[in-house]
Design a protein around this motif. Sequence first.
Motif, short mmCIF file in Angstrom:
data_model
loop_
_atom_site.label_atom_id
_atom_site.label_comp_id
_atom_site.label_asym_id
_atom_site.label_seq_id
_atom_site.Cartn_x
_atom_site.Cartn_y
_atom_site.Cartn_z
N GLU A 1 -5.56 -17.55 8.91
CA GLU A 1 -4.24 -17.79 9.50
C GLU A 1 -3.80 -16.61 10.36
O GLU A 1 -3.29 -16.79 11.46
CB GLU A 1 -3.21 -18.05 8.40
CG GLU A 1 -1.86 -18.47 8.94
CD GLU A 1 -0.90 -18.93 7.85
OE1 GLU A 1 0.23 -19.28 8.22
OE2 GLU A 1 -1.27 -18.93 6.66
N SER B 1 -3.50 -17.16 14.23
CA SER B 1 -2.06 -16.99 14.40
C SER B 1 -1.31 -18.14 13.73
O SER B 1 -1.71 -19.31 13.82
CB SER B 1 -1.63 -16.87 15.87
OG SER B 1 -1.40 -18.12 16.46
N PRO B 2 -0.24 -17.78 13.04
CA PRO B 2 0.58 -18.80 12.38
C PRO B 2 1.10 -19.84 13.37
O PRO B 2 1.17 -21.03 13.06
CB PRO B 2 1.72 -17.99 11.76
CG PRO B 2 1.18 -16.61 11.61
CD PRO B 2 0.22 -16.42 12.75
N GLU B 3 1.43 -19.39 14.58
CA GLU B 3 1.94 -20.31 15.60
C GLU B 3 0.89 -21.35 15.97
O GLU B 3 1.20 -22.52 16.16
CB GLU B 3 2.39 -19.54 16.86
CG GLU B 3 3.54 -18.59 16.64
CD GLU B 3 3.13 -17.24 16.03
OE1 GLU B 3 4.03 -16.50 15.61
OE2 GLU B 3 1.91 -16.95 15.96
N ARG B 4 -0.34 -20.92 16.10
CA ARG B 4 -1.44 -21.84 16.45
C ARG B 4 -1.66 -22.86 15.35
O ARG B 4 -1.93 -24.02 15.60
CB ARG B 4 -2.71 -21.03 16.69
CG ARG B 4 -3.94 -21.89 16.85
CD ARG B 4 -4.47 -21.78 18.23
NE ARG B 4 -5.64 -22.62 18.38
CZ ARG B 4 -5.75 -23.54 19.31
NH1 ARG B 4 -4.76 -23.72 20.16
NH2 ARG B 4 -6.82 -24.26 19.42
N LEU C 1 0.56 -23.95 13.24
CA LEU C 1 1.75 -24.72 12.91
C LEU C 1 1.56 -26.22 13.12
O LEU C 1 1.93 -27.02 12.26
CB LEU C 1 2.95 -24.21 13.71
CG LEU C 1 4.30 -24.78 13.31
CD1 LEU C 1 4.59 -24.49 11.84
CD2 LEU C 1 5.39 -24.18 14.18
N THR C 2 0.99 -26.62 14.23
CA THR C 2 0.75 -28.04 14.51
C THR C 2 -0.13 -28.65 13.43
O THR C 2 0.12 -29.77 12.96
CB THR C 2 0.08 -28.22 15.88
OG1 THR C 2 0.94 -27.66 16.87
CG2 THR C 2 -0.19 -29.67 16.19
N ASP D 1 1.78 -28.90 10.14
CA ASP D 1 2.69 -30.05 10.19
C ASP D 1 1.93 -31.35 9.91
O ASP D 1 2.41 -32.22 9.19
CB ASP D 1 3.39 -30.15 11.55
CG ASP D 1 4.46 -29.09 11.74
OD1 ASP D 1 4.85 -28.44 10.74
OD2 ASP D 1 4.88 -28.89 12.90
N HIS E 1 -8.22 -27.94 12.09
CA HIS E 1 -8.46 -27.09 13.26
C HIS E 1 -9.95 -27.05 13.60
O HIS E 1 -10.35 -27.19 14.76
CB HIS E 1 -7.93 -25.69 13.00
CG HIS E 1 -8.02 -24.78 14.18
ND1 HIS E 1 -9.17 -24.13 14.54
CD2 HIS E 1 -7.09 -24.42 15.10
CE1 HIS E 1 -8.96 -23.40 15.62
NE2 HIS E 1 -7.70 -23.55 15.98
#
Length: 125
Positions: free
Chosen positions: A15, A19-22, A24-25, A28, A41
């Motif tokens: 993670e 990156s946590p942002e990457r 996130l999708t 979700d 991923h």
Amino acid sequence: MSRISYTDEILDNLEASLSPERLLTYLDATDGNREGAIRFHIWNTAVGSTFYGPLQILEVTRRNAMNRRLSKRYGQTWYNNDRAGLSQKTQRLISRTRKKLGNVGHGDVPHRIVAALSFGFRSRY
């Protein structure tokens, strides 16, 4: 194919690396399941890579077809012809391509310029 076991430490490292942002999708889509998100991923990357070969063929085919058509209408160095209708963005792309080729000693050779253009290259023709 064997299933890899992901410890919390491995998931934390993945993670942080991705990156946590990457993620996130993917989080979700998997209702916050970190292992599921990582697996999703990895699956998405594998699926995306299957398109690389066909996309590369499409890119080369499209670029070569444009070159043939523009060469027939405006000559082999159509990229130097103002009547070719190239946008300023396209002219800048060609200029950068020519400069890069010159920097590596390939000179201003039409077939090399066409081969080095990216998929984003466009003309109104």
